[in-house]
Design a protein around this motif. Structure first.
Motif, PDB file in Angstrom:
ATOM      1  N   LEU A  57       0.822  -1.209   0.000  1.00 10.08           N
ATOM      2  CA  LEU A  57       0.000   0.000   0.000  1.00 10.08           C
ATOM      3  C   LEU A  57       0.858   1.260   0.000  1.00 10.08           C
ATOM      4  O   LEU A  57       0.525   2.252  -0.658  1.00 10.08           O
ATOM      5  N   VAL A  58       1.971   1.233   0.722  1.00 11.70           N
ATOM      6  CA  VAL A  58       2.870   2.395   0.757  1.00 11.70           C
ATOM      7  C   VAL A  58       3.480   2.631  -0.621  1.00 11.70           C
ATOM      8  O   VAL A  58       3.522   3.763  -1.111  1.00 11.70           O
ATOM      9  N   LYS A  59       3.949   1.562  -1.266  1.00 11.42           N
ATOM     10  CA  LYS A  59       4.541   1.710  -2.597  1.00 11.42           C
ATOM     11  C   LYS A  59       3.508   2.139  -3.628  1.00 11.42           C
ATOM     12  O   LYS A  59       3.791   2.974  -4.497  1.00 11.42           O
ATOM     13  N   PHE A  60       2.308   1.599  -3.554  1.00 11.81           N
ATOM     14  CA  PHE A  60       1.237   1.950  -4.478  1.00 11.81           C
ATOM     15  C   PHE A  60       0.821   3.413  -4.294  1.00 11.81           C
ATOM     16  O   PHE A  60       0.582   4.123  -5.266  1.00 11.81           O
ATOM     17  N   THR A  61       0.769   3.856  -3.041  1.00 12.66           N
ATOM     18  CA  THR A  61       0.437   5.251  -2.757  1.00 12.66           C
ATOM     19  C   THR A  61       1.494   6.184  -3.327  1.00 12.66           C
ATOM     20  O   THR A  61       1.167   7.228  -3.895  1.00 12.66           O
ATOM     21  N   THR A  62       2.755   5.804  -3.198  1.00 16.58           N
ATOM     22  CA  THR A  62       3.835   6.617  -3.746  1.00 16.58           C
ATOM     23  C   THR A  62       3.700   6.757  -5.261  1.00 16.58           C
ATOM     24  O   THR A  62       3.850   7.851  -5.805  1.00 16.58           O
ATOM     25  N   GLY A  63       3.395   5.666  -5.933  1.00 16.08           N
ATOM     26  CA  GLY A  63       3.205   5.707  -7.377  1.00 16.08           C
ATOM     27  C   GLY A  63       2.025   6.584  -7.774  1.00 16.08           C
ATOM     28  O   GLY A  63       2.103   7.350  -8.745  1.00 16.08           O
ATOM     29  N   LEU A  64       0.925   6.482  -7.037  1.00 17.94           N
ATOM     30  CA  LEU A  64      -0.245   7.305  -7.325  1.00 17.94           C
ATOM     31  C   LEU A  64       0.039   8.789  -7.103  1.00 17.94           C
ATOM     32  O   LEU A  64      -0.414   9.633  -7.871  1.00 17.94           O
ATOM     33  N   VAL A  65       0.795   9.111  -6.061  1.00 16.92           N
ATOM     34  CA  VAL A  65       1.130  10.508  -5.781  1.00 16.92           C
ATOM     35  C   VAL A  65       1.995  11.077  -6.903  1.00 16.92           C
ATOM     36  O   VAL A  65       1.792  12.215  -7.342  1.00 16.92           O
ATOM     37  N   VAL A  66       2.946  10.295  -7.391  1.00 19.85           N
ATOM     38  CA  VAL A  66       3.794  10.747  -8.502  1.00 19.85           C
ATOM     39  C   VAL A  66       2.955  10.979  -9.752  1.00 19.85           C
ATOM     40  O   VAL A  66       3.097  12.015 -10.432  1.00 19.85           O
ATOM     41  N   MET A  67       2.053  10.051 -10.068  1.00 16.07           N
ATOM     42  CA  MET A  67       1.184  10.224 -11.235  1.00 16.07           C
ATOM     43  C   MET A  67       0.274  11.449 -11.069  1.00 16.07           C
ATOM     44  O   MET A  67       0.066  12.207 -12.013  1.00 16.07           O
ATOM     45  N   PHE A  68      -0.258  11.651  -9.870  1.00 12.85           N
ATOM     46  CA  PHE A  68      -1.115  12.801  -9.593  1.00 12.85           C
ATOM     47  C   PHE A  68      -0.348  14.104  -9.791  1.00 12.85           C
ATOM     48  O   PHE A  68      -0.841  15.041 -10.412  1.00 12.85           O
ATOM     49  N   PHE A  69       0.870  14.155  -9.278  1.00 10.71           N
ATOM     50  CA  PHE A  69       1.698  15.351  -9.403  1.00 10.71           C
ATOM     51  C   PHE A  69       2.023  15.641 -10.868  1.00 10.71           C
ATOM     52  O   PHE A  69       1.922  16.781 -11.322  1.00 10.71           O
ATOM     53  N   LEU A  70       2.399  14.604 -11.616  1.00  9.25           N
ATOM     54  CA  LEU A  70       2.724  14.795 -13.027  1.00  9.25           C
ATOM     55  C   LEU A  70       1.502  15.248 -13.835  1.00  9.25           C
ATOM     56  O   LEU A  70       1.617  16.120 -14.705  1.00  9.25           O
ATOM     57  N   LEU A  71       0.351  14.677 -13.547  1.00 12.48           N
ATOM     58  CA  LEU A  71      -0.873  15.114 -14.228  1.00 12.48           C
ATOM     59  C   LEU A  71      -1.219  16.552 -13.883  1.00 12.48           C
ATOM     60  O   LEU A  71      -1.656  17.324 -14.748  1.00 12.48           O
ATOM     61  N   ALA A  72      -1.034  16.942 -12.630  1.00 11.86           N
ATOM     62  CA  ALA A  72      -1.327  18.318 -12.225  1.00 11.86           C
ATOM     63  C   ALA A  72      -0.414  19.297 -12.956  1.00 11.86           C
ATOM     64  O   ALA A  72      -0.868  20.336 -13.442  1.00 11.86           O
ATOM     65  N   VAL A  73       0.863  18.968 -13.056  1.00 15.17           N
ATOM     66  CA  VAL A  73       1.805  19.837 -13.774  1.00 15.17           C
ATOM     67  C   VAL A  73       1.444  19.881 -15.249  1.00 15.17           C
ATOM     68  O   VAL A  73       1.419  20.950 -15.873  1.00 15.17           O
ATOM     69  N   LEU A  74       1.145  18.741 -15.829  1.00 11.38           N
ATOM     70  CA  LEU A  74       0.814  18.666 -17.253  1.00 11.38           C
ATOM     71  C   LEU A  74      -0.451  19.451 -17.585  1.00 11.38           C
ATOM     72  O   LEU A  74      -0.504  20.173 -18.593  1.00 11.38           O
ATOM     73  N   LEU A  75      -1.468  19.346 -16.736  1.00  8.83           N
ATOM     74  CA  LEU A  75      -2.703  20.067 -16.978  1.00  8.83           C
ATOM     75  C   LEU A  75      -2.548  21.577 -16.779  1.00  8.83           C
ATOM     76  O   LEU A  75      -3.247  22.373 -17.409  1.00  8.83           O
ATOM     77  N   ASN A  76      -1.638  22.000 -15.920  1.00  5.16           N
ATOM     78  CA  ASN A  76      -1.429  23.432 -15.678  1.00  5.16           C
ATOM     79  C   ASN A  76      -0.547  24.099 -16.728  1.00  5.16           C
ATOM     80  O   ASN A  76      -0.468  25.325 -16.775  1.00  5.16           O
ATOM     81  N   MET A  77       0.114  23.321 -17.554  1.00  3.83           N
ATOM     82  CA  MET A  77       0.975  23.899 -18.592  1.00  3.83           C
ATOM     83  C   MET A  77       0.167  24.466 -19.765  1.00  3.83           C
ATOM     84  O   MET A  77       0.700  25.221 -20.557  1.00  3.83           O
ATOM     85  N   ASN A  78      -1.091  24.082 -19.877  1.00  2.00           N
ATOM     86  CA  ASN A  78      -1.980  24.551 -20.954  1.00  2.00           C
ATOM     87  C   ASN A  78      -1.384  24.284 -22.341  1.00  2.00           C
ATOM     88  O   ASN A  78      -1.409  25.141 -23.219  1.00  2.00           O
ATOM     89  N   LEU A  79      -0.827  23.102 -22.523  1.00  2.00           N
ATOM     90  CA  LEU A  79      -0.266  22.741 -23.809  1.00  2.00           C
ATOM     91  C   LEU A  79      -1.336  22.300 -24.798  1.00  2.00           C
ATOM     92  O   LEU A  79      -1.138  22.345 -26.006  1.00  2.00           O
ATOM     93  N   PHE A  80      -2.468  21.872 -24.301  1.00  2.00           N
ATOM     94  CA  PHE A  80      -3.533  21.385 -25.179  1.00  2.00           C
ATOM     95  C   PHE A  80      -4.877  21.847 -24.670  1.00  2.00           C
ATOM     96  O   PHE A  80      -5.112  22.254 -23.621  1.00  2.00           O
TER      97      PHE A  80
END
Length: 80
Positions: A57-80
């Motif tokens: 659960l700890v490792k899975f949570t870490t992976g989800l947090v990384v994906m969440f952070f990357l999606l947040a950055v990607l969506l805020n860049m307004n590239l599309f």
């Protein structure tokens, strides 16, 4: 709004809901009164925590947090 942005937004919502459920499933890290009495984590479960369900659960949570952070950055860049 482009289709890719909608798909990424839906993925972010799904990841955030899954992350919330996984975090609530985890045990607390506080030792309570055991820390005062000198209780240690040198038990079988303490040494093999990485291979248990809690470790997963700890490792899975870490992976989800990384994906969440990357999606947040990607969506805020307004590239599309």
């Amino acid at each position: 709004m482009s289709i890719l942005r909608v798909v990424l937004t839906i993925a972010m919502v799904i990841i955030s809901v899954i992350m919330t459920v996984i975090i609530l499933m985890q045990e607390g890290k506080s030792q309570g009164l055991g820390a005062i009495a000198g209780a240690t984590d040198n038990t079988y479960w303490g040494k093999n925590r990485g291979r248990s369900m809690e470790g997963f659960l700890v490792k899975f949570t870490t992976g989800l947090v990384v994906m969440f952070f990357l999606l947040a950055v990607l969506l805020n860049m307004n590239l599309f």
